[in-house]
Design an enzyme around this catalytic site. Sequence first.
Site, PDB file in Angstrom:
ATOM      1  CG  ASP A 131      -2.971   2.744   5.452  1.00 28.61           C
ATOM      2  OD1 ASP A 131      -4.558   1.758   4.986  1.00 28.61           O
ATOM      3  OD2 ASP A 131      -2.583   1.705   5.556  1.00 28.61           O
ATOM      4  CG  ASP A 190       1.556   3.067   4.696  1.00 24.25           C
ATOM      5  OD1 ASP A 190       0.802   2.941   5.111  1.00 24.25           O
ATOM      6  OD2 ASP A 190       2.257   2.135   3.901  1.00 24.25           O
ATOM      7  CG  ASP A 201      -0.099   0.614   2.549  1.00 26.02           C
ATOM      8  OD1 ASP A 201       0.945   0.479   1.825  1.00 26.02           O
ATOM      9  OD2 ASP A 201      -0.441   0.253   3.314  1.00 26.02           O
TER      10      ASP A 201
HETATM   11  N1  CTP Z   1       1.133   1.227  11.719  1.00 26.58           N
HETATM   12  C1  CTP Z   1       0.355   1.452  12.706  1.00 26.58           C
HETATM   13  N2  CTP Z   1      -0.852   1.738  12.908  1.00 26.58           N
HETATM   14  C2  CTP Z   1      -1.336   1.041  12.210  1.00 26.58           C
HETATM   15  C3  CTP Z   1      -0.874   0.475  10.437  1.00 26.58           C
HETATM   16  C4  CTP Z   1       0.152   0.344  10.424  1.00 26.58           C
HETATM   17  O1  CTP Z   1       0.972   2.088  13.588  1.00 26.58           O
HETATM   18  N3  CTP Z   1      -2.764   0.991  12.441  1.00 26.58           N
HETATM   19  C5  CTP Z   1       2.158   1.452  11.404  1.00 26.58           C
HETATM   20  C6  CTP Z   1       3.591  -0.449  11.274  1.00 26.58           C
HETATM   21  O2  CTP Z   1       3.957  -0.131  12.522  1.00 26.58           O
HETATM   22  C7  CTP Z   1       3.972  -0.059   9.646  1.00 26.58           C
HETATM   23  C8  CTP Z   1       3.968   0.696   9.230  1.00 26.58           C
HETATM   24  O3  CTP Z   1       2.592   2.020  10.322  1.00 26.58           O
HETATM   25  O4  CTP Z   1       5.971  -0.071  10.723  1.00 26.58           O
HETATM   26  C9  CTP Z   1       3.269   1.012   7.908  1.00 26.58           C
HETATM   27  O5  CTP Z   1       2.723   0.132   7.993  1.00 26.58           O
HETATM   28  P1  CTP Z   1       2.578  -1.231   6.466  1.00 26.58           P
HETATM   29  O6  CTP Z   1       1.686   0.139   5.261  1.00 26.58           O
HETATM   30  O7  CTP Z   1       1.299  -2.785   7.174  1.00 26.58           O
HETATM   31  O8  CTP Z   1       3.508  -2.048   6.320  1.00 26.58           O
HETATM   32  P2  CTP Z   1       5.185  -1.535   5.740  1.00 26.58           P
HETATM   33  O9  CTP Z   1       6.032  -1.800   6.368  1.00 26.58           O
HETATM   34  O10 CTP Z   1       4.405   0.275   4.978  1.00 26.58           O
HETATM   35  O11 CTP Z   1       5.378  -2.067   4.154  1.00 26.58           O
HETATM   36  P3  CTP Z   1       4.674  -2.375   2.915  1.00 26.58           P
HETATM   37  O12 CTP Z   1       5.613  -1.967   2.230  1.00 26.58           O
HETATM   38  O13 CTP Z   1       4.397  -3.277   2.540  1.00 26.58           O
HETATM   39  O14 CTP Z   1       3.311  -1.108   2.501  1.00 26.58           O
HETATM   40 MN    MN Z   2       3.127   0.121   3.856  1.00 29.38          MN
HETATM   41 MN    MN Z   3      -0.424   0.898   5.674  1.00 31.82          MN
END
Ligand code: CTP
Ligand code: MN
Ligand code: MN
Length: 497
Positions: free
Chosen positions: A421, A333, A331
Amino acid sequence: MFHSPIVPRVRKRSRAAEVGIPGREEVKFEDVRLFLVERKMGRSRRSFLTQLARSKGFIVEDVLSDVVTHVVSEDIHTSSLWTWLKECDLKNLTHMLVLDISWFTDSMREGRPVAVETKHLIQDTLPEASTPTAVVSVSQYACQRRTTTENNNKTFTDAFEVLAERYELNEIEGPCLAFRRAASVLKSLPWAVRSLGATQDLPCLGEHTKSVMEEILQNGRSFEVERILSDERFQTLKLFTSVFGVGPKTADKWYRRGLRSFNDVLADSSIQLNRMQQSGFLHYEDISRAVSKAEARALRNIIDKAVHAITPDAVLALTGGFRRGKEFGHDVDFIVTTPEPGEEETLIPKVINRLTKQGILLYTEYQASTFDMSKLPCHRFEAMDHFAKCFLILRLEGSQVEGGLHIAEGDSRGWRAVRVDLVAPPMDRYAFALLGWTGSRQFERDLRRYARMERQMLLDNHALYDKTKKELLAATTEKDIFAHLGLEYIEPWQRNA
Ligand code: CTP
Ligand code: MN
Ligand code: MN
């Protein structure tokens, strides 16, 4: 003691100039790059030793740079050597082995890089050094390691990830975390593990982990991992949880009901999919496909326009995996905020509104803020934070992506769905939110564990609380937070733990 993780590989080096040698010597030890420190050694002896090493198949670098793995010195004045090394402004210094000439002479005698033992090490004794053994010792905390996206131990870490997932799906927390920690330690190594002996000084590797590693070292694969991968329950739960909105509990419920495929689930009239799951199935192909950096940049432009149309002084930051320098993510963020206290709470609904009007919002789940400064510190860990946030699926047009969309061959729609997100903390919580959302999850877990265990502090996405002083510590940047914790600053791209 410390084993050199090196197996000689013989290869003729065509671009001899690259290592500064006249073309004929054969490089036998590609993973070892020596640098001989001239001070105390003197120019002519250095030049002689350089020729000697090269004639035995070693790479000797003329200049000290981050490619160097072994620094060899005859300087017995440790502190002046280290002062000089630190002035060289290397990124990689903590990963370099700083060695006494005895290691070099032993290696020349043996005709190969001998295992590094404590007696060979020239350790930093300067007071400002974080720990005297920082050169070789690997911390048990991910927040004291620098982990880039380059993983030299993927065979092992992939296997550990399967084992961790198996435990996670069975809700067995201890071993799950143990495998995640072990994987994280191996990811931080600038070298590939080639023997079990090489791991003896590494933290977080238990009996089970080591037996899996041994199997992989011997057979190239792990029987246990293969058994898990071919297990019907594991396969089905992995498939179900790959749907946006389906967690391990739901997946297990469906499995126990005898369902094995998406068709089974969709044909079962007794199953009521919630809105998130419906979108999960609807956009399954797109959102299970990795998002590229170029796509993340395109989305940044879209969100950037939206927030700035709403509040000209809004702050937008890309966070998550892309901030850590990953090429692909599941995703994208973002953190958004504004300097006006309270205004950040209305920011996300306004962004959602705008995206809806643009016709690019395919799904949205908005969670209003439940953040309350007076309720800090939160004592529950790993829980979600209380800031206003939303989980979106956006429609991204190919025309907005430099180099085009990351889509399947033959996909001619000209657009794809992407998970996004957004989180909107108040400005004075920005640094904590940024640190918390940048990840990786393992890095975050260890930051919190380190704060708790080593500093008697509580850290989460909202704040840092000092239990001894009984006060919340202020921070406007991530560096402030690392400083409060007494940690060396780790750059986002070094947090891929
Ligand atoms: N996070 C958080 N609270 C949430 C969702 C996520 O604190 N409700 C934090 C997670 O701890 C993570 C970061 O936000 O460190 C990013 O989450 P995520 O998008 O799931 O992972 P990524 O590291 O960005 O991996 P990817 O590249 O697969 O998206
Ligand atoms: Mn992510
Ligand atoms: Mn995320």
